[in-house]
Design an enzyme around this catalytic site. Sequence first.
Site, PDB file in Angstrom:
ATOM      1  N   ASP A   1     -10.044   3.720  -3.517  1.00  0.00           N
ATOM      2  CA  ASP A   1     -10.760   2.525  -3.046  1.00  0.00           C
ATOM      3  C   ASP A   1     -12.170   2.410  -3.609  1.00  0.00           C
ATOM      4  O   ASP A   1     -12.878   3.394  -3.772  1.00  0.00           O
ATOM      5  CB  ASP A   1     -10.854   2.555  -1.521  1.00  0.00           C
ATOM      6  CG  ASP A   1      -9.516   2.273  -0.868  1.00  0.00           C
ATOM      7  OD1 ASP A   1      -8.500   2.153  -1.593  1.00  0.00           O
ATOM      8  OD2 ASP A   1      -9.479   2.178   0.374  1.00  0.00           O
TER       9      ASP A   1
ATOM     10  N   ASP B   1       0.819  -1.215   0.000  1.00  0.00           N
ATOM     11  CA  ASP B   1       0.000   0.000   0.000  1.00  0.00           C
ATOM     12  C   ASP B   1       0.857   1.272   0.000  1.00  0.00           C
ATOM     13  O   ASP B   1       2.094   1.206   0.022  1.00  0.00           O
ATOM     14  CB  ASP B   1      -0.923  -0.071   1.237  1.00  0.00           C
ATOM     15  CG  ASP B   1      -2.299   0.522   0.975  1.00  0.00           C
ATOM     16  OD1 ASP B   1      -2.441   1.331   0.046  1.00  0.00           O
ATOM     17  OD2 ASP B   1      -3.235   0.185   1.731  1.00  0.00           O
TER      18      ASP B   1
HETATM   19  C1  GLA Z   1      -5.975   1.357   1.457  1.00  0.00           C
HETATM   20  C2  GLA Z   1      -6.145   0.357   0.323  1.00  0.00           C
HETATM   21  C3  GLA Z   1      -7.291  -0.592   0.652  1.00  0.00           C
HETATM   22  C4  GLA Z   1      -6.992  -1.301   1.966  1.00  0.00           C
HETATM   23  C5  GLA Z   1      -6.738  -0.290   3.076  1.00  0.00           C
HETATM   24  C6  GLA Z   1      -6.236  -0.942   4.357  1.00  0.00           C
HETATM   25  O1  GLA Z   1      -7.079   2.208   1.551  1.00  0.00           O
HETATM   26  O2  GLA Z   1      -6.389   1.003  -0.897  1.00  0.00           O
HETATM   27  O3  GLA Z   1      -7.483  -1.533  -0.380  1.00  0.00           O
HETATM   28  O4  GLA Z   1      -5.869  -2.143   1.797  1.00  0.00           O
HETATM   29  O5  GLA Z   1      -5.795   0.677   2.684  1.00  0.00           O
HETATM   30  O6  GLA Z   1      -6.016  -0.031   5.361  1.00  0.00           O
END
Ligand code: GLA
Length: 408
Positions: A208, A153
């Site tokens: 997301d 990430d």
């Molecule tokens: C980010 C990623 C998500 C998830 C969260 C976890 O937002 O894009 O897919 O992995 O972190 O905290």
Amino acid sequence: MQKITRFAALVVAGLCLLGTQAQAKKFEHLAQTPPMGWNSWNNFGCDVDEKLIKEAADYMVSSGMKDAGYEYVNIDDCWHGERDANGFIQADPERFPSGIKALADYVHSKGLKFGIYSDAGWTTCGGKPGSRGYEFQDAQMYAKWGVDYLKYDWCATDGLKAEGAYQTMREAIHKAGRPMVFSICEWGDNQPWEWAKPIGHLWRTTGDIYNCFDCEYDHGTWSSWGVLQILDMQDDLRQYAGPGHWNDPDMMEVGNGMTEAEDRSHFSMWAMLAAPLIAGNDIRKMSEATRKILTNKAVIAVDQDEIGVQGFKYSSKNGVEVWFKPLANDEWAMAVLNRNKGEVKFEFKWRNEMVKDELTHRTITFNEQKFDWQDLWNKSNKGDTKKFLKTKIAGHDTLMFRLTPAKN
Ligand code: GLA
């Protein structure tokens, strides 16, 4: 004196070149088709423990998902405990009392593969220890545990350059010596499609996903996106995807509360995009309708087609989009997406249509070439492209066909 300086410069340049050539590569043979699996985040967030992950592995087998091609069982954020005195990362001892190695062994014993999550920054998005400064130690630990897939990430990375940060982790994985699918998750902020092919096997193209079909969820400084919003952000990216290097429009929300039609559309369009199919629902408790969507082998075959070409939008009229995706052996997939809330009538006069794919240079001239088609959601519905296609599509639903060149 000048000669010596020039000689020294040449030696340095030569050494630098050697250094570049010695740079570790990604594990090339992995993810030849878009990865398929399950991940904890979309439904469980930080509420993860070893019982959940083991049960997910159990249900991946008993639900028929494994048989349909799902392979990876991935824990997302928040499995972490503290680093030990030597800097090695450990699992949260309360949530994962048996440790990650035992968990990976369990997942492997089911004939599945095991994935984990970290972050290029100081902390993960959930505030757990990130891999910044510990990349080689972390990769070594993951390899020791038997990790097969790493999602990496991009939170808490102020001042870092994405390409370099992801490259460092690629080197670390290579050094650790265990092949791992490397899933780049920097939300498309730094155009990973332009640089990530030699680094990772998939890269997120957007922020997301949110569990809705058509909405934006505003978190203040950032937004999460509905299925249609994410779909619209995939325009112009298809030339970057292919075997071993995929655009990732995020993990699925199928089974997390959208309507059945919306889930069907979500799954169909992810297949048309040759997207990684990572389920994000509670597969221990899913309804039969959800299970059937996630395990539709005919739709999965479109996603997993061996030539690995991402589909494209052919036409868009009154909220109804027609998409095509070239498949192996001169076959095609076609999807008709109704973005409207209400039912629509849909007519497709094949013989008036000509499909041209700029990327593969493949064309279909329907008035010269006949195809047989099969409806992939209602398999008994079959026909050929000599006759008009005349049908209705429910609100937010999608029709999907496989077109096979006719023998006569
Ligand atoms: C980010 C990623 C998500 C998830 C969260 C976890 O937002 O894009 O897919 O992995 O972190 O905290």
